[in-house]
Design a protein around this motif. Structure first.
Motif, PDB file in Angstrom:
ATOM      1  N   UNK A  29       1.111  -1.210  -0.162  1.00 20.78           N
ATOM      2  CA  UNK A  29       0.356   0.172  -0.243  1.00 20.78           C
ATOM      3  C   UNK A  29       0.803   1.208   0.104  1.00 20.78           C
ATOM      4  N   UNK A  30       0.199   2.450  -0.016  1.00 24.54           N
ATOM      5  CA  UNK A  30       0.878   4.036  -0.507  1.00 24.54           C
ATOM      6  C   UNK A  30      -0.056   4.918  -0.459  1.00 24.54           C
ATOM      7  N   UNK A  31       0.818   5.680  -0.818  1.00 18.79           N
ATOM      8  CA  UNK A  31       0.604   7.644  -0.793  1.00 18.79           C
ATOM      9  C   UNK A  31       0.995   8.282  -0.966  1.00 18.79           C
ATOM     10  N   UNK A  32       0.608   9.359  -1.099  1.00 14.88           N
ATOM     11  CA  UNK A  32       1.810  10.838  -1.750  1.00 14.88           C
ATOM     12  C   UNK A  32       0.311  11.975  -2.011  1.00 14.88           C
ATOM     13  N   UNK A  33       1.468  12.609  -2.528  1.00 18.68           N
ATOM     14  CA  UNK A  33       0.336  14.140  -3.843  1.00 18.68           C
ATOM     15  C   UNK A  33       1.274  13.791  -4.368  1.00 18.68           C
ATOM     16  N   UNK A  34       0.089  14.361  -5.664  1.00 15.78           N
ATOM     17  CA  UNK A  34       1.146  14.718  -7.103  1.00 15.78           C
ATOM     18  C   UNK A  34      -0.019  16.081  -7.638  1.00 15.78           C
ATOM     19  N   UNK A  35       0.696  17.251  -7.587  1.00 12.17           N
ATOM     20  CA  UNK A  35       0.771  18.248  -8.338  1.00 12.17           C
ATOM     21  C   UNK A  35      -0.093  18.519 -10.664  1.00 12.17           C
ATOM     22  N   UNK A  36      -0.894  17.898 -10.976  1.00 17.03           N
ATOM     23  CA  UNK A  36      -1.238  17.948 -12.384  1.00 17.03           C
ATOM     24  C   UNK A  36      -1.043  18.891 -12.521  1.00 17.03           C
ATOM     25  N   UNK A  68      -2.896  20.666 -16.354  1.00 15.04           N
ATOM     26  CA  UNK A  68      -3.829  20.151 -16.808  1.00 15.04           C
ATOM     27  C   UNK A  68      -3.258  20.503 -18.494  1.00 15.04           C
ATOM     28  N   UNK A  69      -2.760  21.787 -18.827  1.00 14.07           N
ATOM     29  CA  UNK A  69      -1.450  22.409 -20.101  1.00 14.07           C
ATOM     30  C   UNK A  69      -0.609  22.036 -20.271  1.00 14.07           C
ATOM     31  N   UNK A  70       0.261  20.715 -19.410  1.00 11.25           N
ATOM     32  CA  UNK A  70       1.289  20.543 -19.517  1.00 11.25           C
ATOM     33  C   UNK A  70       1.424  18.608 -18.956  1.00 11.25           C
ATOM     34  N   UNK A  71       2.302  18.093 -19.906  1.00 13.66           N
ATOM     35  CA  UNK A  71       2.347  16.682 -20.372  1.00 13.66           C
ATOM     36  C   UNK A  71       2.683  16.051 -19.431  1.00 13.66           C
ATOM     37  N   UNK A  72       3.446  16.340 -18.655  1.00 16.74           N
ATOM     38  CA  UNK A  72       3.405  15.242 -17.479  1.00 16.74           C
ATOM     39  C   UNK A  72       3.624  15.780 -15.792  1.00 16.74           C
ATOM     40  N   UNK A  73       3.727  15.508 -14.947  1.00 14.26           N
ATOM     41  CA  UNK A  73       3.031  15.710 -13.726  1.00 14.26           C
ATOM     42  C   UNK A  73       4.082  16.773 -13.528  1.00 14.26           C
ATOM     43  N   UNK A  74       4.061  18.238 -12.554  1.00 15.50           N
ATOM     44  CA  UNK A  74       5.185  19.052 -12.568  1.00 15.50           C
ATOM     45  C   UNK A  74       5.301  19.094 -11.286  1.00 15.50           C
ATOM     46  N   UNK A  75       5.080  17.825 -10.235  1.00 16.81           N
ATOM     47  CA  UNK A  75       6.177  17.928  -8.371  1.00 16.81           C
ATOM     48  C   UNK A  75       4.971  17.420  -7.613  1.00 16.81           C
ATOM     49  N   UNK A  76       5.616  16.098  -7.330  1.00 11.80           N
ATOM     50  CA  UNK A  76       4.626  15.588  -6.029  1.00 11.80           C
ATOM     51  C   UNK A  76       5.440  14.383  -5.833  1.00 11.80           C
ATOM     52  N   UNK A  77       5.147  13.712  -4.625  1.00  8.27           N
ATOM     53  CA  UNK A  77       5.763  12.541  -4.270  1.00  8.27           C
ATOM     54  C   UNK A  77       5.332  11.686  -4.319  1.00  8.27           C
ATOM     55  N   UNK A  78       5.760   9.948  -4.635  1.00 10.70           N
ATOM     56  CA  UNK A  78       3.857   8.697  -4.216  1.00 10.70           C
ATOM     57  C   UNK A  78       5.370   7.688  -3.560  1.00 10.70           C
ATOM     58  N   UNK A  79       4.555   7.081  -2.597  1.00  9.15           N
ATOM     59  CA  UNK A  79       5.373   6.249  -1.943  1.00  9.15           C
ATOM     60  C   UNK A  79       4.728   5.262  -1.455  1.00  9.15           C
ATOM     61  N   UNK A  80       5.014   3.624  -2.156  1.00 12.95           N
ATOM     62  CA  UNK A  80       4.461   2.371  -2.183  1.00 12.95           C
ATOM     63  C   UNK A  80       5.229   1.227  -1.424  1.00 12.95           C
ATOM     64  N   UNK A  81       4.817   0.764  -0.827  1.00 15.18           N
ATOM     65  CA  UNK A  81       5.512  -0.655   0.120  1.00 15.18           C
ATOM     66  C   UNK A  81       5.333  -0.972   0.871  1.00 15.18           C
ATOM     67  N   UNK A  82       5.608  -2.513   1.334  1.00 16.06           N
ATOM     68  CA  UNK A  82       4.953  -3.289   2.243  1.00 16.06           C
ATOM     69  C   UNK A  82       5.909  -4.548   2.372  1.00 16.06           C
ATOM     70  N   UNK A  83       5.294  -5.766   2.502  1.00 18.14           N
ATOM     71  CA  UNK A  83       6.094  -7.024   2.585  1.00 18.14           C
ATOM     72  C   UNK A  83       4.932  -8.097   1.707  1.00 18.14           C
ATOM     73  N   UNK A  84       5.883  -8.884   1.396  1.00 18.25           N
ATOM     74  CA  UNK A  84       5.100 -10.481   1.341  1.00 18.25           C
ATOM     75  C   UNK A  84       5.719 -11.426   1.379  1.00 18.25           C
ATOM     76  N   UNK A  85       5.032 -12.868   1.368  1.00 19.81           N
ATOM     77  CA  UNK A  85       5.874 -13.681   1.594  1.00 19.81           C
ATOM     78  C   UNK A  85       5.650 -15.184   0.690  1.00 19.81           C
ATOM     79  N   UNK A  86       6.580 -15.354   0.687  1.00 20.38           N
ATOM     80  CA  UNK A  86       6.442 -17.069  -0.523  1.00 20.38           C
ATOM     81  C   UNK A  86       7.179 -17.951  -0.086  1.00 20.38           C
ATOM     82  N   UNK A  87       6.241 -18.723  -0.462  1.00 19.89           N
ATOM     83  CA  UNK A  87       6.665 -20.233  -0.100  1.00 19.89           C
ATOM     84  C   UNK A  87       6.678 -21.478  -0.960  1.00 19.89           C
ATOM     85  N   UNK A  88       7.761 -22.398  -0.715  1.00 15.27           N
ATOM     86  CA  UNK A  88       7.696 -23.800  -2.384  1.00 15.27           C
ATOM     87  C   UNK A  88       7.516 -24.713  -1.617  1.00 15.27           C
ATOM     88  N   UNK A  89       6.587 -24.437  -1.817  1.00 14.38           N
ATOM     89  CA  UNK A  89       5.547 -26.008  -1.840  1.00 14.38           C
ATOM     90  C   UNK A  89       5.839 -27.469  -2.077  1.00 14.38           C
TER      91      UNK A  89
END
Length: 297
Positions: A249-256, A258-279
């Motif tokens: 999961x993650x969160x952030x703020x971005x500034x767009x 509409x007259x420009x092709x790409x975002x002009x500012x902002x940061x988004x962080x996504x993270x977490x944990x995962x566990x896998x088992x070899x059957x």
């Protein structure tokens, strides 16, 4: 067991008109041979939760063809991995700073890369030949990215190609798509998207229009990713691992603008944990992942 490369770059074959068209899966091999490679992206689908305050209007990209923007993309991707009781190993990739010139064209957004840099000395040297490489995005009228196009310089080293691919994948899956309905300040909408890979993911981004000044929008984002199946298919037909736990999961703020092709500012962080088992061996693989994407002009 090998380190996971979820949502990154290994590409199946296919070509046409001199440019390769490939599908995304898991792996570590970069794009090759200096060709332009087009990777189809499942477009995010937006749905309104709250339309926001009056006045409301449909939000759309409004830049004209030929609009030019100087923008910098920064990415940081950290992975810590442990197998059973072995020591934790760091598989993080070096942070990248990618200055680029974006230009709106008839087929989407075309980007020319400037001097890409990283704190890692060896990768920084390899990136020296990437100056002038190209990237591009195909967009729907609502702003959804439907394809990523990459054309590294022919003499760009494989390590540099792979790093650039990863950076752009991280960015495109945290982009903003608008719904078709009119919105005002305080509006809330969801963006649902499938991310293809060995672990196929359902991603839901919830967006809130926190503020608007003309065409400049400040949008708060929350991100949740969940696996669509119960196993991770290893690359090269090496078997599968059962998914025991998956929290991203993650969160952030971005500034767009509409007259420009790409975002002009902002940061988004996504993270977490995962566990896998070899059957078969009952070995357990655990990962902690953290990804940060930052835009600035």
């Amino acid at each position: 067991m090998i380190v996971l490369a979820l949502g990154l770059s290994a590409f199946g074959a296919g070509c046409g008109d001199g440019a390769e068209v490939r599908s995304v899966s898991d792996g570590t091999e970069p794009l090759g041979l200096g060709k332009e490679v087009t990777v189809p992206i499942t477009a995010a689908v937006a749905a309104v939760v709250q339309p926001g305050a009056e006045p409301r209007e449909p939000l759309r990209p409004r830049y004209s063809e030929g609009t030019v923007q100087q923008v910098t993309l920064r990415t940081d991707h950290r992975i810590a991995q442990q197998i059973n009781d072995q020591p934790v190993r760091d598989y993080s990739t070096p942070a990248l700073t990618i200055p680029m010139t974006a230009r709106s064209g008839p087929d989407g957004i075309e980007c020319t890369l400037g001097a890409v840099s990283t704190p890692d000395p060896s990768l920084n040297k390899a990136l020296g030949t990437a100056d002038g490489s190209r990237a591009g995005f195909d967009l729907s009228e609502l702003g959804a990215i439907t394809a990523l196009r990459l054309a590294p310089n022919p003499d760009t080293a494989n390590s540099a190609r792979a790093a650039l691919e990863q950076a752009f994948y991280q960015a495109i899956y945290q982009s903003v798509t608008f719904p078709d309905e009119p919105l005002g300040e305080g509006a809330v909408w969801t963006m649902r998207q499938q991310i293809a890979g060995g672990v196929n993911l359902d991603q839901v981004i919830t967006a809130t229009l926190a503020a608007r000044e003309g065409d400049r929008l400040t949008i708060d984002l929350t991100v949740v990713q969940k696996p669509r199946n119960e196993s991770w298919n290893l690359p090269n037909n090496a078997g599968a691992l059962d998914i025991q736990d998956y929290v991203m999961h993650g969160s952030g703020t971005i500034t767009v603008d509409l007259g420009m092709p790409l975002p002009v500012a902002g940061t988004i962080t996504v993270g977490g944990h995962q566990t896998y088992r070899d059957p078969h061996s009952f070995s357990v693989l655990q990962q902690t992942i953290d990804t940060r994407v930052t835009w600035s002009e």
